[in-house]
Design a protein around this motif. Sequence first.
Motif, short mmCIF file in Angstrom:
data_model
loop_
_atom_site.label_atom_id
_atom_site.label_comp_id
_atom_site.label_asym_id
_atom_site.label_seq_id
_atom_site.Cartn_x
_atom_site.Cartn_y
_atom_site.Cartn_z
N VAL A 1 0.84 -1.21 0.00
CA VAL A 1 0.00 0.00 0.00
C VAL A 1 0.87 1.26 0.00
O VAL A 1 0.63 2.20 -0.78
CB VAL A 1 -0.95 -0.01 1.22
N ALA A 2 1.90 1.29 0.86
CA ALA A 2 2.77 2.46 0.92
C ALA A 2 3.55 2.63 -0.39
O ALA A 2 3.65 3.74 -0.93
CB ALA A 2 3.74 2.33 2.09
N LEU B 241 3.12 5.73 -3.09
CA LEU B 241 4.22 6.61 -3.49
C LEU B 241 4.48 6.54 -4.99
O LEU B 241 4.81 7.56 -5.63
CB LEU B 241 5.48 6.23 -2.71
N SER B 242 4.33 5.35 -5.56
CA SER B 242 4.54 5.21 -7.01
C SER B 242 3.51 6.01 -7.80
O SER B 242 3.84 6.64 -8.82
CB SER B 242 4.46 3.73 -7.41
N ILE B 243 2.26 6.00 -7.34
CA ILE B 243 1.23 6.76 -8.05
C ILE B 243 1.53 8.26 -7.98
O ILE B 243 1.35 9.00 -8.96
CB ILE B 243 -0.16 6.44 -7.46
N VAL B 244 2.00 8.72 -6.82
CA VAL B 244 2.39 10.14 -6.71
C VAL B 244 3.51 10.45 -7.69
O VAL B 244 3.50 11.48 -8.39
CB VAL B 244 2.83 10.46 -5.26
N ILE C 5 11.94 4.32 -3.32
CA ILE C 5 10.71 3.72 -2.79
C ILE C 5 10.94 2.25 -2.46
O ILE C 5 10.49 1.75 -1.42
CB ILE C 5 9.56 3.87 -3.82
N ASP C 6 11.67 1.56 -3.35
CA ASP C 6 11.96 0.14 -3.13
C ASP C 6 12.70 -0.07 -1.81
O ASP C 6 12.38 -0.97 -1.03
CB ASP C 6 12.80 -0.43 -4.27
N ILE C 7 13.72 0.75 -1.57
CA ILE C 7 14.51 0.61 -0.35
C ILE C 7 13.62 0.81 0.88
O ILE C 7 13.71 0.06 1.86
CB ILE C 7 15.67 1.62 -0.34
N ALA C 8 12.73 1.79 0.80
CA ALA C 8 11.85 2.07 1.94
C ALA C 8 10.92 0.89 2.22
O ALA C 8 10.77 0.47 3.38
CB ALA C 8 11.04 3.33 1.67
N VAL C 9 10.31 0.36 1.17
CA VAL C 9 9.35 -0.72 1.41
C VAL C 9 10.06 -2.02 1.80
O VAL C 9 9.52 -2.84 2.55
CB VAL C 9 8.45 -0.94 0.17
N ILE C 10 11.29 -2.22 1.29
CA ILE C 10 12.04 -3.42 1.66
C ILE C 10 12.42 -3.36 3.14
O ILE C 10 12.32 -4.36 3.87
CB ILE C 10 13.28 -3.58 0.78
#
Length: 646
Positions: free
Chosen positions: A565-566, A570-573, A595-600
């Motif tokens: 979800v997060a 962020l990707s849509i933004v 974004i990948d680093i954050a979600v990982i």
Amino acid sequence: MAVVSRVRTKLVLLVIATAGLIGGLMLNLSGWPDFAWVVWTAGVLPIFMALVFEIIHDLWRGEVGLDIVAALSMSVALAFGECLAAAIVAVMYAGGTFLESFAEGRARREMRELMSRVPRSATRHRNGQLEDVPLDAIVAGDRLLIRQGDAVPVDGTVASTTAFVDTSALTGESLPVLLAVGSEAMSGSTNAGDAFDLIATRPAKESTYAGIVRLVEEAQQSKAPMSRLADRWSLGFLGITIALALAAWWFTNDPIRAVAVLVVATPCPLILAVPVALVAGLSRAAHYGVLIKGAKPLEAMSGIQTLILDKTGTLTDGRPQIVAIDRHTDMLEDEILRLAASLDQASKHPVALAIVAAAEARGLELSIPVEAAEFPGEGVRGIVDGHKVTVGGNDFVGSYVRPQPVGHPVLASGSVLAAVAVDDCLAAHLVMADPLREDAASTLLELRRQGIKRVLLATGDRVEVAKRVTEGLGLDEIRAGLFPDQKVMLVLTERKSGPVMMVGDGVNDAPALAAADVGVAMGARGASASAEAADVVLLVDKIDRLGSGIKIARSSRRIALESVVAGIGLSIVGMVAAAFGYLTPVQGAILQEAIDIAVILNALRALRVRPEVPKDPAKQIAPASSDGTTRQNVTSLPLDQGSYKG
């Protein structure tokens, strides 16, 4: 081997993509941008080709996944000369698919083959001699020699003498049984006594064990496929991505904006975060002794609504224990047990082993028996410290003592009984039980707290024994006397009301384990067939690990959803920003990496899930009763019908 091959293939693709990205960057920084373009393209094309093949394969099966978005972003970026952005996307995609395949391969590599316990050959009588022949050469009417410890290779009838066989893996019966001459012995059972001859009644491919193997295969084929968590978001996200990219191109007449939208839209938060969270969950579950064979079973565990349990070896310990010593003389209880255990050192019968273990637990010093003679399936007779000692079934001991022992009241309850005679006088009856696991009640209560709505018992044992053993557990239903195919039908019936978890440990449970949404095998002492057919194997002989596994599965899935979800938000933004021209394709790829680093990092929180593992309650020693007997406070009365001969 197929799983290992897939992992290696995806590792090779990841290495190619990474080498292409790094090599191109080095050439570009060295002032060779044209060569950098070539290296980036060379690194992207193998991943793109593998991706296209995967998409075609999925579409052929009627599946649509997020792989389409990744393929679009790579192809469009290459088409419009944004090779660096395409290389970054290729590395992200290859890394995510490798992690997912690695999880499945790592979880399965410890598993043995289903047929590992099936004998490859048999010893056949022929013209007065013995010969080893492959199973396929056995036909009905062949006379086979079954040595002690051998698995019975085909169905047949006992020929030369009585046979003492362990059928626990097939029927769930806890103790070996005595088969008279002419009785049928099932393939897959184990010879627990002396060698005997068997007349084959059917070839191996038509025997009991082969039928169970076929049931496993059919059940696995009929199991509903579990989709990846990421793919459930695919259609909606794919539609949003294409709509934004086309709108940006249409209103600005700038194809690079569409490229930037597609690059930012590469669903790496889904491709990476989901497998990372689930792999972390797999590792965490393994730490608690729960081996889950891949991310899909982990997902399925999080939604289980119905739990079906086998009895012997699952709810119960599966090993007989002494729960009472009923004395019939003035001899001290410990002395009776010491004499019986000293004699039973000459036997490998499960009841004899239990008697010896009980004596050792009390710290009794055992003597060496002399002139010990074992009568397979009946009992043992010999001399211990100058006393004639006989231990065995009621009838066997009764043939040596006067007056003969009368029937014992616990026989009606389905327990196992061993009589002990000293100097040809009946000394005591040892009452044996397969006690309910100490953690069974607390485990089922915890599972209900975690959302399990129905708990059922499915056993091949007798209904009166099953009811007595599980008294007080609050089961929703008890189904006893079931054959393997009937257990499968029960699983399929319950699946109509929601996801089903089946827990068992014997060969007879393997088809039901394969048919369930999640099959769980008691792997510490269970059969290899059940471990292979199952999706989850409990590596420690504790049923409370079921609760640990389910909690880890649900926590891991929740963390994965949070990351999805997060990350998608962020990707849509970022896609909207790219559509308005605020991000170039390379900047979009870098943003997506952030974004990948954050979600990982968020997904890795699954490594810190700490399910509560109940501690084993302290064992209480019950005081002696007024008649001199000692009784343990066991939850259930014993297992199977009985006497010493099982």
